[in-house]
Write a protein that holds these residues in place. Structure first.
Motif, PDB file in Angstrom:
ATOM      1  N   TYR A   1      39.458  53.025  68.304  1.00  0.00           N
ATOM      2  CA  TYR A   1      39.932  51.896  69.113  1.00  0.00           C
ATOM      3  C   TYR A   1      41.060  51.186  68.367  1.00  0.00           C
ATOM      4  O   TYR A   1      42.219  51.579  68.486  1.00  0.00           O
ATOM      5  CB  TYR A   1      38.767  50.978  69.438  1.00  0.00           C
ATOM      6  CG  TYR A   1      39.084  49.787  70.313  1.00  0.00           C
ATOM      7  CD1 TYR A   1      39.832  49.916  71.476  1.00  0.00           C
ATOM      8  CD2 TYR A   1      38.613  48.511  69.988  1.00  0.00           C
ATOM      9  CE1 TYR A   1      40.126  48.819  72.286  1.00  0.00           C
ATOM     10  CE2 TYR A   1      38.885  47.417  70.791  1.00  0.00           C
ATOM     11  CZ  TYR A   1      39.640  47.572  71.938  1.00  0.00           C
ATOM     12  OH  TYR A   1      39.919  46.479  72.738  1.00  0.00           O
TER      13      TYR A   1
ATOM     14  N   ALA B   1      33.920  52.512  76.586  1.00  0.00           N
ATOM     15  CA  ALA B   1      34.023  53.860  77.139  1.00  0.00           C
ATOM     16  C   ALA B   1      34.560  54.843  76.109  1.00  0.00           C
ATOM     17  O   ALA B   1      34.088  55.985  76.011  1.00  0.00           O
ATOM     18  CB  ALA B   1      34.939  53.853  78.366  1.00  0.00           C
ATOM     19  N   LEU B   2      35.539  54.406  75.304  1.00  0.00           N
ATOM     20  CA  LEU B   2      36.151  55.289  74.311  1.00  0.00           C
ATOM     21  C   LEU B   2      35.198  55.655  73.193  1.00  0.00           C
ATOM     22  O   LEU B   2      35.278  56.745  72.616  1.00  0.00           O
ATOM     23  CB  LEU B   2      37.391  54.609  73.701  1.00  0.00           C
ATOM     24  CG  LEU B   2      38.620  54.469  74.589  1.00  0.00           C
ATOM     25  CD1 LEU B   2      39.645  53.577  73.903  1.00  0.00           C
ATOM     26  CD2 LEU B   2      39.220  55.831  74.890  1.00  0.00           C
TER      27      LEU B   2
ATOM     28  N   TRP C   1      49.400  52.883  70.098  1.00  0.00           N
ATOM     29  CA  TRP C   1      49.792  52.675  71.485  1.00  0.00           C
ATOM     30  C   TRP C   1      50.029  51.210  71.846  1.00  0.00           C
ATOM     31  O   TRP C   1      50.321  50.879  72.992  1.00  0.00           O
ATOM     32  CB  TRP C   1      48.742  53.270  72.430  1.00  0.00           C
ATOM     33  CG  TRP C   1      47.318  53.059  71.986  1.00  0.00           C
ATOM     34  CD1 TRP C   1      46.557  53.916  71.235  1.00  0.00           C
ATOM     35  CD2 TRP C   1      46.479  51.924  72.252  1.00  0.00           C
ATOM     36  NE1 TRP C   1      45.295  53.394  71.025  1.00  0.00           N
ATOM     37  CE2 TRP C   1      45.215  52.176  71.638  1.00  0.00           C
ATOM     38  CE3 TRP C   1      46.669  50.737  72.956  1.00  0.00           C
ATOM     39  CZ2 TRP C   1      44.162  51.275  71.718  1.00  0.00           C
ATOM     40  CZ3 TRP C   1      45.611  49.832  73.035  1.00  0.00           C
ATOM     41  CH2 TRP C   1      44.373  50.104  72.410  1.00  0.00           C
TER      42      TRP C   1
ATOM     43  N   TYR D   1      46.143  47.027  78.264  1.00  0.00           N
ATOM     44  CA  TYR D   1      45.870  48.473  78.231  1.00  0.00           C
ATOM     45  C   TYR D   1      44.448  48.748  78.713  1.00  0.00           C
ATOM     46  O   TYR D   1      43.562  49.118  77.924  1.00  0.00           O
ATOM     47  CB  TYR D   1      46.045  49.006  76.802  1.00  0.00           C
ATOM     48  CG  TYR D   1      47.343  48.607  76.151  1.00  0.00           C
ATOM     49  CD1 TYR D   1      48.530  49.243  76.482  1.00  0.00           C
ATOM     50  CD2 TYR D   1      47.387  47.561  75.223  1.00  0.00           C
ATOM     51  CE1 TYR D   1      49.735  48.876  75.891  1.00  0.00           C
ATOM     52  CE2 TYR D   1      48.586  47.182  74.631  1.00  0.00           C
ATOM     53  CZ  TYR D   1      49.752  47.836  74.964  1.00  0.00           C
ATOM     54  OH  TYR D   1      50.942  47.468  74.386  1.00  0.00           O
ATOM     55  N   PRO D   2      44.166  48.560  79.983  1.00  0.00           N
ATOM     56  CA  PRO D   2      42.795  48.718  80.490  1.00  0.00           C
ATOM     57  C   PRO D   2      42.241  50.127  80.319  1.00  0.00           C
ATOM     58  O   PRO D   2      41.012  50.313  80.353  1.00  0.00           O
ATOM     59  CB  PRO D   2      42.921  48.340  81.972  1.00  0.00           C
ATOM     60  CG  PRO D   2      44.366  48.500  82.293  1.00  0.00           C
ATOM     61  CD  PRO D   2      45.108  48.159  81.048  1.00  0.00           C
ATOM     62  N   GLU D   3      43.112  51.106  80.124  1.00  0.00           N
ATOM     63  CA  GLU D   3      42.642  52.474  79.915  1.00  0.00           C
ATOM     64  C   GLU D   3      41.993  52.651  78.537  1.00  0.00           C
ATOM     65  O   GLU D   3      41.304  53.641  78.285  1.00  0.00           O
ATOM     66  CB  GLU D   3      43.797  53.467  80.073  1.00  0.00           C
ATOM     67  CG  GLU D   3      44.883  53.417  79.004  1.00  0.00           C
ATOM     68  CD  GLU D   3      45.948  52.355  79.232  1.00  0.00           C
ATOM     69  OE1 GLU D   3      47.015  52.442  78.579  1.00  0.00           O
ATOM     70  OE2 GLU D   3      45.727  51.443  80.062  1.00  0.00           O
ATOM     71  N   HIS D   4      42.205  51.693  77.645  1.00  0.00           N
ATOM     72  CA  HIS D   4      41.629  51.758  76.294  1.00  0.00           C
ATOM     73  C   HIS D   4      40.416  50.818  76.216  1.00  0.00           C
ATOM     74  O   HIS D   4      40.407  49.835  75.472  1.00  0.00           O
ATOM     75  CB  HIS D   4      42.669  51.388  75.246  1.00  0.00           C
ATOM     76  CG  HIS D   4      43.740  52.412  75.076  1.00  0.00           C
ATOM     77  ND1 HIS D   4      43.599  53.534  74.277  1.00  0.00           N
ATOM     78  CD2 HIS D   4      44.978  52.506  75.638  1.00  0.00           C
ATOM     79  CE1 HIS D   4      44.700  54.264  74.328  1.00  0.00           C
ATOM     80  NE2 HIS D   4      45.553  53.662  75.147  1.00  0.00           N
ATOM     81  N   ASN D   5      39.394  51.133  76.978  1.00  0.00           N
ATOM     82  CA  ASN D   5      38.167  50.333  76.982  1.00  0.00           C
ATOM     83  C   ASN D   5      37.284  50.774  75.813  1.00  0.00           C
ATOM     84  O   ASN D   5      36.872  51.935  75.751  1.00  0.00           O
ATOM     85  CB  ASN D   5      37.428  50.524  78.306  1.00  0.00           C
ATOM     86  CG  ASN D   5      36.189  49.649  78.417  1.00  0.00           C
ATOM     87  OD1 ASN D   5      35.339  49.664  77.539  1.00  0.00           O
ATOM     88  ND2 ASN D   5      36.085  48.904  79.507  1.00  0.00           N
TER      89      ASN D   5
ATOM     90  N   ASN E   1      42.601  44.617  76.599  1.00  0.00           N
ATOM     91  CA  ASN E   1      42.211  45.126  77.922  1.00  0.00           C
ATOM     92  C   ASN E   1      43.172  44.651  79.013  1.00  0.00           C
ATOM     93  O   ASN E   1      43.475  45.399  79.959  1.00  0.00           O
ATOM     94  CB  ASN E   1      40.790  44.683  78.257  1.00  0.00           C
ATOM     95  CG  ASN E   1      40.292  45.297  79.551  1.00  0.00           C
ATOM     96  OD1 ASN E   1      40.074  46.503  79.635  1.00  0.00           O
ATOM     97  ND2 ASN E   1      40.102  44.471  80.566  1.00  0.00           N
TER      98      ASN E   1
END
Length: 430
Positions: free
Chosen positions: A285, A377-378, A303, A370-374, A367
Motif C-alpha cells: 500500500y 482489498a489490496l 503511483w 486513488y479509489p482503486e488502491h483500497n 482513497n
C-alpha cells in the motif's frame, strides 16, 4: 511545554540525536545535576536498595542505559551485593544482536558470563524453570508509548509468570517519549487480545512504563495473550525517575536516546510510530519510511502525485500538523530502488494534534484520489492483523465501507476520557 522539541523533521532530528548522545556519553556531570534521572540511576543512588543480597534476573535490551550509556546489565553485574543470575532476552536480544522478528536463542552473555534466556521465540514469557532460584526480576527497557509496541506485552507476561512463582518484579522507570498527557484510541475488546494488543488500554496510553505496570497490576488487566485467564497480581516495585514531568517529550529530558528496536532510531520515531504504524500494517500500500532514512515519517508510493496528496490532506485542515512533498528511493523493502512520491509530515502544535487519526486521514485522502488502491482489498491477508492492532474489528468494518474518518472517530475516541480518569490514581508524576 518546550514544543521546539516536537516539530517533527526526522531527518534533522536523527542528526541532532546522535550529537546529543555523543555529548552525553562524554559528559563529566554527576547524576545529581541531570534534568531527569531514570530509574536505574535512582536505584544506584539508593545503593541498589531492594536488590542487595538477592538473586536477580533482568529483562532489558540496549535501551536500558544510564545517561553515560552504561548498560543496566553491566551496572547490576558490578553492583556491590547484587547477584545477577539471569538475563531475559525480548525481541532483538539483550545486547541488540537479533534483528526484528528473528527468534532469540538461549545463550550466555559474553561480557558478564550470565545466562541469557530467550523470551522471544517458542515462548514469549519466562518459564517457571527459568525463574528458579530468583528473588526478583528487574525490567529496564525504553518504552515508546504505543500499545502495539511489544515490549510492554513482554513486561506484562513477565509479571504474570513471576506472580505464579511468587517472585517480585522491579520496574526501573523511563520517560514516555510521547509525554504523559497523550491518550488516543479505543481499548482492546474481547477476541482481539494478542501480543500487539495484550491489555485493555488505549492505543496511546499516556503512562510511563512504571505507571503502566502499576495500572495493569492494580486493575487486573494483566490477563494474558488470550484475554480469558484469571487476573494475577505480582509483588511489584517501581523505581521512579527524578525530574520528569508529564508535559515532557523525550528531547526535554536531555537524556541520550538508544534505539529500542531498529526502526525507532530517534525519539521522534517513537512519535511517528502511532502516526504511521497502523496504516503500515498493510503490505503493498504505502511506504511509511521503513527501509529509508525516515522510518514512520512519510507516506509515499510510486503511483502517488505528491502535490495532489499534499493539497488533499491540507484541505482537511487537521490541527497541529503540516505536510510537505517528498520524493525518494527506499534502500530496502518491496519498493527498494524505485522512485516514490508522497508527503512528509511535521507536528507544528503537538498538543493539538491527534497522532493515531493521522493514519486514517491519510487513507481517506489517498482513497479520494486513488479509489482503486483500497488497502483493505489490496492487502486483505493483513486485515486480521489490522484488527489486532486496532484492538477491535469495528474500525475496519465501518471504515472500509467509505474510508471516511467521520465513520469511526467517535468510536476511536470513546474510551479516552474514562481511561484518563482510571489511570490518574497510578500516575507517579505531575
Amino acid at each position: 511545554m518546550n514544543l521546539k522539541s516536537v516539530l517533527l523533521s526526522l531527518a534533522v532530528i536523527a542528526t541532532t540525536a546522535v550529537s546529543c548522545a555523543a555529548q552525553s556519553s562524554t559528559s563529566k556531570s554527576s547524576d545529581s545535576v541531570l534534568p531527569v534521572k531514570v530509574g536505574v540511576e535512582v536505584l544506584r543512588s539508593r545503593g541498589f536498595e531492594g536488590l542487595v543480597g538477592k538473586n536477580v534476573g533482568l529483562v532489558t535490551n540496549p535501551s536500558g542505559i544510564d545517561h553515560n550509556l552504561n548498560s543496566t546489565i553491566d551496572i547490576l553485574a558490578e553492583a556491590p551485593g547484587v547477584n545477577l543470575k539471569a538475563l531475559f532476552s525480548p525481541e532483538h536480544g539483550v545486547r541488540g544482536d537479533a534483528y526484528a522478528g528473528d527468534k532469540v536463542a538461549d545463550d550466555v552473555d559474553p561480557k558478564t558470563g550470565v545466562k541469557v534466556f530467550s523470551i522471544y521465540g517458542s515462548s514469549q514469557e519466562p518459564s517457571q524453570e527459568m525463574l528458579e532460584g530468583l528473588d526478583v526480576v528487574v525490567y529496564d527497557i525504553q518504552d515508546v508509548g504505543s500499545r502495539s509496541y511489544t515490549f510492554i506485552s513482554t513486561l506484562g507476561l513477565v509479571m504474570r509468570a513471576c506472580a505464579k512463582k511468587g517472585i517480585e518484579v522491579m520496574v526501573l522507570d523511563r520517560p514516555n517519549p510521547l509525554g504523559g498527557n497523550k491518550v488516543e484510541g479505543c481499548v482492546v475488546e474481547p477476541g482481539f487480545y494478542s501480543f500487539v494488543s495484550e491489555f485493555k488500554i488505549p492505543y496511546v496510553y499516556g503512562l510511563t512504563v512504571g505507571e503502566f505496570a502499576l495500572l495493569i497490576n492494580g486493575e487486573g488487566l494483566n490477563t494474558g495473550v488470550k484475554g480469558d485467564q484469571a487476573p494475577l497480581k505480582c509483588k511489584l516495585t517501581v523505581v521512579p525517575m527524578e525530574g520528569w514531568t508529564r508535559d515532557m517529550v523525550y528531547a526535554d529530558t536531555k537524556l541520550p536516546w538508544v534505539l529500542p528496536s531498529p526502526n525507532i532510531p530517534t525519539a521522534d520515531s517513537a512519535i511517528g510510530y502511532p502516526t504511521c504504524g497502523i496504516l503500515g500494517e498493510f503490505q503493498g500500500y504505502l511506504n511509511i519510511g521503513v527501509g529509508y532514512t525516515l522510518p514512520f515519517g512519510v507516506f509515499a508510493s510510486e503511483w502517488i502525485d505528491a502535490d495532489k496528496l499534499k493539497a488533499e490532506l491540507e484541505s482537511f485542515k487537521l490541527p497541529g500538523i503540516a505536510f510537505r512533498t517528498i520524493h525518494f528511493k527506499p534502500f530496502s523493502g518491496a519498493q527498494s530502488g524505485k522512485l516514490i512520491h508522497g508527503v512528509q509530515y511535521y507536528y507544528t502544535d503537538y498538543e493539538a494534534a491527534n497522532l493515531t487519526l493521522t493514519n486514517f486521514y491519510v487513507m481517506e485522502a489517498v482513497n479520494n484520489l486513488y479509489p482503486e488502491h483500497n488497502p483493505f482489498a489490496l492487502s486483505n491477508s493483513r486485515n486480521n492483523m489490522f484488527d489486532k492492532v486496532c484492538g477491535t474489528d469495528f474500525v475496519r468494518n465501518n471504515f472500509e465501507k467509505r474510508l471516511k474518518v467521520v465513520d469511526i472517530v467517535d468510536y476511536w475516541n470513546k474510551d479516552v476520557e474514562p481511561f484518563k480518569a482510571l489511570s490518574k490514581k497510578y500516575q507517579l508524576y505531575k
